[in-house]
Design a protein around this motif. Structure first.
Motif, short mmCIF file in Angstrom:
data_model
loop_
_atom_site.label_atom_id
_atom_site.label_comp_id
_atom_site.label_asym_id
_atom_site.label_seq_id
_atom_site.Cartn_x
_atom_site.Cartn_y
_atom_site.Cartn_z
N ILE A 1 0.89 -1.20 -0.06
CA ILE A 1 0.12 0.09 -0.11
C ILE A 1 0.94 1.25 -0.03
CG2 ILE A 1 -1.76 1.32 1.45
CD1 ILE A 1 -2.88 -1.34 2.47
N LEU A 2 1.85 1.27 0.62
CA LEU A 2 2.76 2.51 0.96
C LEU A 2 3.55 2.55 -0.55
CD1 LEU A 2 4.21 4.60 2.53
CD2 LEU A 2 6.04 2.64 3.13
N GLN A 3 3.95 1.60 -1.10
CA GLN A 3 4.47 1.70 -2.28
C GLN A 3 3.65 2.36 -3.49
OE1 GLN A 3 5.96 -2.02 -3.40
NE2 GLN A 3 7.87 -2.06 -2.04
N LEU A 4 2.18 1.84 -3.43
CA LEU A 4 1.17 2.39 -4.33
C LEU A 4 0.94 3.80 -4.06
CD1 LEU A 4 -0.84 1.96 -6.34
CD2 LEU A 4 -2.39 1.37 -4.54
N LEU A 5 1.00 4.21 -2.61
CA LEU A 5 0.90 5.79 -2.35
C LEU A 5 1.95 6.51 -2.95
CD1 LEU A 5 -0.63 5.40 1.09
CD2 LEU A 5 -1.76 5.88 -0.93
N ILE A 6 3.08 6.07 -2.77
CA ILE A 6 4.40 6.75 -3.36
C ILE A 6 4.21 6.99 -4.52
CG2 ILE A 6 6.68 6.68 -3.68
CD1 ILE A 6 6.99 5.19 -0.96
N ARG A 7 3.73 5.74 -5.35
CA ARG A 7 3.80 5.94 -7.00
C ARG A 7 2.61 6.83 -7.24
NH1 ARG A 7 3.99 0.22 -7.05
NH2 ARG A 7 2.03 -0.06 -7.20
N LEU A 8 1.37 6.94 -6.53
CA LEU A 8 0.62 8.15 -6.62
C LEU A 8 0.96 9.55 -6.36
CD1 LEU A 8 -2.67 6.25 -5.08
CD2 LEU A 8 -2.20 6.63 -7.47
N CYS A 9 1.90 9.62 -5.60
CA CYS A 9 2.44 10.82 -5.41
C CYS A 9 3.40 11.31 -6.36
CB CYS A 9 3.25 10.89 -4.03
SG CYS A 9 2.13 10.98 -2.58
N GLN A 10 3.77 10.34 -7.10
CA GLN A 10 4.91 10.71 -8.07
C GLN A 10 4.13 10.81 -9.64
OE1 GLN A 10 7.61 7.52 -7.92
NE2 GLN A 10 8.67 8.61 -6.31
N GLN A 11 2.84 10.38 -9.79
CA GLN A 11 2.13 10.21 -11.08
C GLN A 11 0.64 10.02 -10.98
OE1 GLN A 11 3.91 7.05 -13.42
NE2 GLN A 11 2.91 5.60 -12.23
N GLY A 12 -0.07 10.64 -11.83
CA GLY A 12 -1.62 10.64 -11.70
C GLY A 12 -1.90 9.48 -12.20
N VAL A 13 -3.33 9.05 -11.96
CA VAL A 13 -3.84 7.72 -12.37
C VAL A 13 -5.11 8.37 -13.41
CG1 VAL A 13 -3.08 6.37 -10.70
CG2 VAL A 13 -5.31 7.66 -10.32
N ASP A 14 -5.50 7.34 -14.17
CA ASP A 14 -6.47 7.75 -15.47
C ASP A 14 -7.93 7.68 -14.89
OD1 ASP A 14 -6.62 5.05 -15.44
OD2 ASP A 14 -5.76 5.18 -17.67
N VAL A 15 -8.11 6.94 -13.65
CA VAL A 15 -9.47 6.67 -13.01
C VAL A 15 -10.02 7.71 -12.54
CG1 VAL A 15 -9.01 4.14 -13.01
CG2 VAL A 15 -8.42 5.59 -11.06
N ALA A 16 -9.27 8.77 -11.80
CA ALA A 16 -9.74 9.95 -10.98
C ALA A 16 -8.69 10.66 -11.08
CB ALA A 16 -10.50 9.49 -9.91
N VAL A 17 -8.71 12.11 -10.58
CA VAL A 17 -7.82 13.42 -10.45
C VAL A 17 -8.11 13.93 -9.05
CG1 VAL A 17 -6.73 15.23 -11.29
CG2 VAL A 17 -7.46 13.45 -12.77
N ILE A 18 -7.03 14.03 -8.43
CA ILE A 18 -7.41 14.88 -7.14
C ILE A 18 -6.78 16.30 -7.40
CG2 ILE A 18 -6.57 15.26 -4.74
CD1 ILE A 18 -6.73 12.54 -4.17
N SER A 19 -7.49 17.28 -6.97
CA SER A 19 -6.95 18.76 -7.24
C SER A 19 -6.99 19.38 -5.69
CB SER A 19 -7.99 19.41 -8.57
OG SER A 19 -7.21 20.69 -8.65
#
Length: 392
Positions: free
Chosen positions: A2-20
């Motif tokens: 989970i931590l590795q996934l969160l780190i990846r999310l901090c480094q790049q966006g995902v195409d299912v949703a976007v946080i602003s």
């Protein structure tokens, strides 16, 4: 995982949703409203989503459904980030899967670094350390750069060898040290919220020299004397070719004790007699050095680290412990007792530390006394000795 996934999310966006906003940088105490916008491909409604911050689910009272595909969350009076890599704000689907993530960087701009201190070991290198200014920790990644230059020279340099862990606010310059030109040294602190610079410290290398601890420290008995030990050591070999006058300190303690007693008046000797010790006792002894007057400098250097402890024991007491006697009062005995008390008191007063002349007198007296105890085993002598030790 989970931590590795969160780190990846901090480094790049995902195409299912976007946080602003994505990876905002905020001052401590700020408020933040973030939105999670769903991709139409998901077929989800915003009301089914929820938020977590660093893995903890945020209360639904902080949510607001803005549309069928947009859910917001409002955070008030944010505290400093729990980790310098950023706090993880994550938008989840109703089934718990991660849809999008953002890193929150919440902290303060750095304040001016303080207490910049530098020293040179054996004139060969330069080490510096400093403290954080103001409230200290900024809660976000902050870069500290130690810069230096020779006075009257325009070109500045950056230190490259920084400490880690508890030594991270320090830097080491291993070579190419100028001995006869002053240095100007300062520290710059920068992060995404601001920057600050320490006061400039001006120093001469010859004024901040320290050495390795004295080498080959040896502790030995002084014959059969029960309350003395001799300490000998060698000058730091790294400074043997440099013009200087060393100053030494000794400290010693009893085995099992943490209380050190320091002898300050050693001067530039490389040996010292410790007197007034307890008979039959193990002592631990350490020595350190302060180089004075290197190449004519008028300022004292910096004390070295203490040498590794060296242990030795004083001889056990050989005084007879059996029998007792009350001496008969008499003018001759009273006069002798008074004279010996005065002499013994004078010797003890002058025998502390490393004083040469009084130590010799003290040695002569103690050697004679101990020989007389072994040779003459008479009751009268035992009484006289008891007078010496109990009345002085």
């Amino acid at each position: 995982e989970i931590l590795q996934l969160l780190i990846r999310l901090c480094q790049q966006g995902v195409d299912v949703a976007v946080i602003s906003p994505q990876d905002p940088i905020l001052l401590i105490g700020s408020d933040l409203t973030a939105t999670c916008t769903l991709s139409p491909k998901l077929g989800l409604h915003a009301s089914s989503l929820y938020w977590t911050l660093n893995g903890a689910r945020l209360p639904s009272s902080t949510y607001r459904v803005l549309s069928s595909d947009v859910l917001s969350v409002s955070l008030r009076s944010l505290n400093g980030s729990q980790q310098q890599s950023g706090d993880n704000l994550v938008c989840h689907g109703g089934d718990g899967r991660v849809l999008a993530g953002s890193c929150l960087y919440v902290g303060t701009p750095p304040e001016k670094p303080v207490n910049l201190t530098c020293w040179s070991r054996n004139t060969k290198d330069l080490s510096c350390r400093w403290s954080l200014g103001g409230l200290g920790e900024t809660h976000i990644q902050t870069k500290y750069t130690l810069k230096y230059k020779l006075r009257w020279h325009e070109r500045e340099k950056e230190c490259e060898d920084y400490g880690t862990g508890n030594q991270r606010y320090s830097c080491y310059i291993p070579h190419n040290i100028a001995l006869f030109t002053p240095y100007e040294i300062w520290v710059e602190a920068t992060n995404q919220l601001g920057s600050a610079t320490s006061d400039v410290t001006t120093l001469d290398i010859l004024d901040v020299v320290t050495t390795d601890p004295p080498a080959n420290v040896q502790v030995s008995r002084v014959g059969d004397l029960e309350d003395q030990l001799t300490v000998r050591w060698a000058s730091p070999p790294e400074l043997k070719d440099i013009l200087f006058k060393a100053k030494y300190q000794i400290r010693y303690r009893l085995e099992g004790s943490s209380d050190w007693k320091v002898v300050d008046d050693v001067g530039n000797l490389t040996s010292c007699r410790l007197a007034g010790l307890q008979p039959g006792t193990v002592y631990f002894v350490e020595v350190r050095c302060n180089p004075v007057g290197i190449f004519g400098s008028r300022k004292p250097g910096i004390w070295s680290e203490w040498s590794h402890p060296t242990a030795a024991s004083t001889p056990g007491s050989e005084r007879l412990q059996t029998g007792s006697c009350d001496p008969k009062p008499g003018e001759q005995n009273s006069t002798l007792r008074r004279e010996l008390k005065q002499f013994f008191g004078w010797v003890r007063k002058h025998a502390y530390g490393c004083s040469g002349m009084s130590i010799k007198l003290y040695d002569q007296w103690r050697v004679w006394l101990q020989k007389s105890q072994r040779v003459r085993n008479q009751v009268g002598n035992r009484c006289l000795n008891n007078v010496f030790f109990h009345n002085v």
